[in-house]
Design a protein around this motif. Sequence first.
Motif, PDB file in Angstrom:
ATOM      1  N   UNK A  16       0.831  -1.206   0.000  1.00 34.51           N
ATOM      2  CA  UNK A  16       0.000   0.000   0.000  1.00 34.51           C
ATOM      3  C   UNK A  16       0.868   1.260   0.000  1.00 34.51           C
ATOM      4  N   UNK A  17       1.902   1.273   0.833  1.00 30.25           N
ATOM      5  CA  UNK A  17       2.762   2.450   0.894  1.00 30.25           C
ATOM      6  C   UNK A  17       3.530   2.650  -0.412  1.00 30.25           C
ATOM      7  N   UNK A  18       3.858   1.556  -1.096  1.00 31.16           N
ATOM      8  CA  UNK A  18       4.497   1.649  -2.415  1.00 31.16           C
ATOM      9  C   UNK A  18       3.570   2.351  -3.404  1.00 31.16           C
ATOM     10  N   UNK A  19       2.281   1.996  -3.364  1.00 33.72           N
ATOM     11  CA  UNK A  19       1.321   2.634  -4.263  1.00 33.72           C
ATOM     12  C   UNK A  19       1.118   4.103  -3.900  1.00 33.72           C
ATOM     13  N   UNK A  20       1.070   4.410  -2.609  1.00 39.59           N
ATOM     14  CA  UNK A  20       0.961   5.799  -2.160  1.00 39.59           C
ATOM     15  C   UNK A  20       2.162   6.607  -2.664  1.00 39.59           C
ATOM     16  N   UNK A  21       3.347   5.999  -2.589  1.00 38.22           N
ATOM     17  CA  UNK A  21       4.555   6.686  -3.035  1.00 38.22           C
ATOM     18  C   UNK A  21       4.482   6.995  -4.539  1.00 38.22           C
ATOM     19  N   UNK A  22       3.896   6.089  -5.321  1.00 33.78           N
ATOM     20  CA  UNK A  22       3.756   6.354  -6.748  1.00 33.78           C
ATOM     21  C   UNK A  22       2.869   7.569  -6.996  1.00 33.78           C
ATOM     22  N   UNK A  23       1.773   7.663  -6.253  1.00 33.86           N
ATOM     23  CA  UNK A  23       0.911   8.835  -6.385  1.00 33.86           C
ATOM     24  C   UNK A  23       1.656  10.096  -5.947  1.00 33.86           C
ATOM     25  N   UNK A  24       2.402   9.996  -4.843  1.00 30.27           N
ATOM     26  CA  UNK A  24       3.139  11.170  -4.356  1.00 30.27           C
ATOM     27  C   UNK A  24       4.160  11.656  -5.388  1.00 30.27           C
ATOM     28  N   UNK A  25       4.892  10.710  -5.975  1.00 33.40           N
ATOM     29  CA  UNK A  25       5.911  11.076  -6.949  1.00 33.40           C
ATOM     30  C   UNK A  25       5.287  11.756  -8.166  1.00 33.40           C
ATOM     31  N   UNK A  26       4.162  11.221  -8.628  1.00 32.00           N
ATOM     32  CA  UNK A  26       3.507  11.793  -9.798  1.00 32.00           C
ATOM     33  C   UNK A  26       2.974  13.195  -9.512  1.00 32.00           C
ATOM     34  N   UNK A  27       2.409  13.388  -8.318  1.00 36.42           N
ATOM     35  CA  UNK A  27       1.901  14.706  -7.946  1.00 36.42           C
ATOM     36  C   UNK A  27       3.057  15.693  -7.786  1.00 36.42           C
TER      37      UNK A  27
END
Length: 282
Positions: free
Chosen positions: A248-259
Amino acid sequence: MQVTLGVIGLGLIGGSLALDLKHRGYVGRVLGVENNPGNAETALRMGLVDQVVSQEECIGKADIIVVAVPVGTAVKLIPAILDKIGPRQLVIDVCSTKSQICHAVKYHSRRPQFVSTHPMAGTEYSGPGAAQTGLFDGRACIFADAEQSAPQAVKAVEELYRVLNMRLTFMNADQHDVHTAYVSHISHVTSFALALTVLEKEKDEKHIFDLASGGFASTVRLAKSNADMWVPILTQNRDNMLQVMDTYMKEIQQFRDAIATFDEARLRELITEANKIKRILK
């Protein structure tokens, strides 16, 4: 002759189960065991049980004993109950993790008289006051390690859950704990974390809750769940929870990086991929 049901733990699940089984004619008498005097009084007033009795009396008189206490307590309690039951009695648990419970009773001489189940229904509220009719209708109920239970015991418990209009699924205890980590337990952790995030911000911005909409309310609803129930669930399912939280945190990090990089194409890609959940959740 109608069944005498014993329910140890008169909270949301135990209370709702007793209520519907009685109203639908499956049981003739319901005996409840509840250590909290206030909860015991509420259960009697609401008609969830006919009588509140000691654990010893419940074990001595009930045909079917439902263990509906927090899973940390259940792991110790269920073997003790099996020590005392007679040859015609059945014991059921309704806990949200299964591996430790099934391991604790695996070699017990009365293991065939125990059926480990997880009716996957509930709300964010707890206690007998939260009990309601129809809570289980149309929901899934998992039977864990049913091959270790006597066939007649499994058949009897299947009949009980069919009275509650539940869909029955069978899997081993370890599989159960993996699956529930992904589809249930992570949702609660996420909700708890989001609630803490918003509460921290609310210290500085007092109007943040004035802006809360339906989306926020539905996402954070589970944060109202009872700690006494969820602490042992999360710790007993530790290894699976760590795996799903890391993902889950890996997926959150992907969203954070894109934003952070104004990467609209990547955000669209992530959201579109997530939209595929519609294939499962209609």
